[in-house]
Motif scaffolding. Sequence first.
Motif, mmCIF file in Angstrom:
data_model
loop_
_atom_site.group_PDB
_atom_site.id
_atom_site.type_symbol
_atom_site.label_atom_id
_atom_site.label_comp_id
_atom_site.label_asym_id
_atom_site.label_seq_id
_atom_site.Cartn_x
_atom_site.Cartn_y
_atom_site.Cartn_z
ATOM 1 N N ALA A 42 2.537 11.308 -10.459
ATOM 2 C CA ALA A 42 1.976 12.675 -10.448
ATOM 3 C C ALA A 42 3.089 13.714 -10.534
ATOM 4 C CB ALA A 42 1.148 12.875 -9.191
ATOM 5 N N ALA B 4 1.111 3.931 -3.066
ATOM 6 C CA ALA B 4 0.878 5.369 -2.846
ATOM 7 C C ALA B 4 2.090 6.166 -3.328
ATOM 8 C CB ALA B 4 0.616 5.639 -1.370
ATOM 9 N N SER B 5 3.276 5.656 -3.039
ATOM 10 C CA SER B 5 4.498 6.353 -3.460
ATOM 11 C C SER B 5 4.583 6.411 -4.977
ATOM 12 C CB SER B 5 5.734 5.625 -2.931
ATOM 13 O OG SER B 5 5.754 5.677 -1.544
ATOM 14 N N GLU C 115 0.832 -1.204 0.000
ATOM 15 C CA GLU C 115 0.000 0.000 0.000
ATOM 16 C C GLU C 115 0.867 1.256 0.000
ATOM 17 O OE1 GLU C 115 -4.063 -1.616 2.123
ATOM 18 O OE2 GLU C 115 -2.725 -0.303 3.240
ATOM 19 N N ARG C 116 1.902 1.203 0.835
ATOM 20 C CA ARG C 116 2.802 2.364 0.886
ATOM 21 C C ARG C 116 3.514 2.533 -0.457
ATOM 22 N NH1 ARG C 116 4.152 0.212 5.972
ATOM 23 N NH2 ARG C 116 6.065 -0.602 5.087
ATOM 24 N N VAL D 178 2.096 6.260 -7.162
ATOM 25 C CA VAL D 178 1.071 7.189 -7.678
ATOM 26 C C VAL D 178 1.582 8.625 -7.560
ATOM 27 C CG1 VAL D 178 -1.229 8.150 -7.181
ATOM 28 C CG2 VAL D 178 -0.908 5.675 -7.271
ATOM 29 N N THR D 179 2.180 8.919 -6.416
ATOM 30 C CA THR D 179 2.703 10.274 -6.192
ATOM 31 C C THR D 179 3.863 10.573 -7.131
ATOM 32 O OG1 THR D 179 2.054 10.015 -3.889
ATOM 33 C CG2 THR D 179 3.477 11.858 -4.388
ATOM 34 N N MET E 293 4.274 7.300 6.167
ATOM 35 C CA MET E 293 3.814 8.021 4.977
ATOM 36 C C MET E 293 3.975 9.524 5.193
ATOM 37 S SD MET E 293 3.088 5.610 3.022
ATOM 38 C CE MET E 293 2.241 6.266 1.610
ATOM 39 N N ASN F 80 0.657 11.066 -0.817
ATOM 40 C CA ASN F 80 1.556 10.590 0.242
ATOM 41 C C ASN F 80 2.672 9.763 -0.371
ATOM 42 O OD1 ASN F 80 -0.194 11.371 2.654
ATOM 43 N ND2 ASN F 80 -1.582 10.161 1.415
ATOM 44 N N VAL F 81 3.804 9.818 0.249
ATOM 45 C CA VAL F 81 4.942 9.048 -0.249
ATOM 46 C C VAL F 81 5.612 8.356 0.938
ATOM 47 C CG1 VAL F 81 6.626 10.942 -0.111
ATOM 48 C CG2 VAL F 81 6.886 9.213 -1.862
ATOM 49 N N LEU G 291 -3.333 14.383 -9.376
ATOM 50 C CA LEU G 291 -3.045 14.403 -7.938
ATOM 51 C C LEU G 291 -2.399 15.730 -7.531
ATOM 52 C CD1 LEU G 291 -3.098 12.439 -5.432
ATOM 53 C CD2 LEU G 291 -0.686 12.046 -5.910
#
Lengths: 158, 599
Positions: A76, A69-70, A65-66, A72-73, B172, B71-72, B67
């Motif tokens: 972006a 998310a990383s 999950e982390r 996706v960021t 995060m 969070n990263v 976005l």
Amino acid sequence: MTIKNRLKQAYKQAPWRLHTQKGVLFLIAAILGASILWIMVTVSVEASSAGLEIQYLNRLRDEYERGNASKVTEIARLSSAARLAERAKELGFVRATSSQISYVYVDGYTGRIAKITAQPPGADLPPVLIRPEYTVSLSEWLMKEIVKLNEQSLGVSP
Amino acid sequence: MKQITFFRFRFIGGALTLAGLFVFIWMIRLLNNEQARELVLEGQSIQTSTEIVMPVRGSIYDTWGHLLAGNVEVYDIYAEVRNVSDADTIAATLASVLGVKQSDIRNKLLDPGVNEDGHKIVDVKLAEFVTSEQREQILAIKKELTKEAETLRLRKDEVAPNLDGMRFEPLMLRTYPEGMLGSNIIGFYNFKQRELATGVYGLEEKYNRLLMGTPIQREFTSDPHLMNEAQSEQIPPGADLILTIDRDIQSMAERVADEALKSSGSESVTILIMDPETGDILAMAVTPRMDPNEYWELAEVFPDPTTPYNRAVEITFEPGSIFKVLTMAAALDSGTVEPETDFLDTGVYYIGGVGVHNWDYGAWGPQTMTTCMQHSLNVCLAWVADQMGPTLFYNYLEKFGIGHTTGVDLAGEVSSPLLVQGDKDWYPINLGTNSYGQGVAVSPLQITSAIAAVANDGKLMMPRVLKTVIDDGEEYSNPPQVIGTPISAETAHTLTDMLHVSLKEESSDALVDGYSVAGKTGTASIPGPGGYLSNATNASFIGWGPVDDPKFIVFVWLEEPAGEWGSVVAAPVFSQVVSELVVLMDLPPDHIREQVAGN
């Protein structure tokens, strides 16, 4: 040999038979004991393994999950407005003006549609992931039940 | 002999049974003993720990799904002191990769100190918010050292260079991939505050609770037997927000604002772009802005603590002539005047015993209401307001939302009170000056929202930034809201036509090739401690289009520009914004739309 002795022999087992019986009984008791011990150890090991696996899978899930998310960021960041503008400039693109654009009428076209990459709903998992018989060892279960019975008889509220 | 052996067996068996029974009963007694229970609880407290787990903070997207805040994964680096055998190598490695002071790390490892309870610290935090790339570098060094250690021949008391005892704790980190873009709208999350971190300014503050989700108290145990479903439960992240903001339009508006700031020599520039039909804010560009990824530099970007973080909502100003749009709207709607109503401008109009003059102190002679707006005549508008009377005039202003906050979903919105007849500080001259936007203060969003009603058939919309909330996969929309109808649709169309004609007649710099726009320039004096400042003005322009079916309203405000007049500095900025906006909004020129409509 008197008659009395002969009668005694009629219902008394021979000593070797008695010894054999005792030996077999002891063996049965030993095997039963060993079996119970084996079951207890097996259940305990299974419970531990299942628990450890759940811990591992939880960690793995959190890690993914982390990581997601990383990523996706990061995507972006790489496709941010400033970066795209810079990249377009490097590639020789120039900003279009209204007069440079050809408009074509397309029947039924409703325009640009938003795409939101939001997270899906949480998985509808069954509430219990591990069967109750795997969460306690036999001895623990026995002791818990005895304590429970005792508390009930004493009227202790749970 | 046989009898004795059998007796022995029975005796031993009986004794063992009794002993077993005794142990069993003793165990039951122990388990029910108060002291034993306390001991069990103490044991459990060591074996298990309760922590409040914070969900991952929700993301913020623009209207198209780009976005804006996410969070990263980053890491805190800890060292288990008892497992550290080479403090020097750890210190040198962290110093080279992270740029921290080697001596600081070394001291932490060699002298970890004591905690609040007076116990020696066994787990030392060496670094925080370490990026994945930095972690990879450290792990590569560790791998290299392990490899080297295999080839080294060491004496008994020697230790090969190693990073043993060091571990990474993932967490995060809030991050803003677009950097400064829309930072005034989004605000920031002060993640360095850890458990006390919260959203500051903008949406991060306004929707902090939604974004943060519901923290869960969770019990962690080191005993795999005690693993239960609660420990495996997935914590839903905070809600995601989808905004009305269009990233590309916001980016364009910020670029134009930055250029205008340089070219005009202004103190600041604010550009607001809104969809008048829905109240959707498409862009809200201000200067200065800061990078929310480095929020701790706030004091450097905003050295004066009174400087608003988001000028579009956190400050009010006297709008000047753009306010005439509202005066004329009220006058037309109330039937006080019509577009062709005649007015003779003698260069002064007395109201409450005080003379009102035009911007050039000239007399413009015979005028109609359309030309009054075209030439922005204060004398004419003061007369119009006087004809309406204060009650009617201020009633209309109230209906336009002047004197109240707009209710936009952004933190820190301000408004200035509207002084009306009967208030302690209200004088009859206020009616005159208010008619042309002096002596009345509004925020940029407030004036845009009010005038947007003219572009939206007279309907006043609640401005909004939040379009949708996605919480645990469920979508909740925030629909557009009509909060009033200050004027009729007919009045709105009439006024739009008047302002369209005005711009065309004066060949305004605000005009855009191929597109019909209506609008008004504004140049406002700035109140100072002892009256209005003599050497500074505010320049503004508000306009909307296409006039037959408005899709946008654009407000431009240049604070204290070097050029004196709004028409000189603000109108060209409006034109530039609209020229690029129509391309980004896929709005074809008027003649193409007319062709399509004719088919």
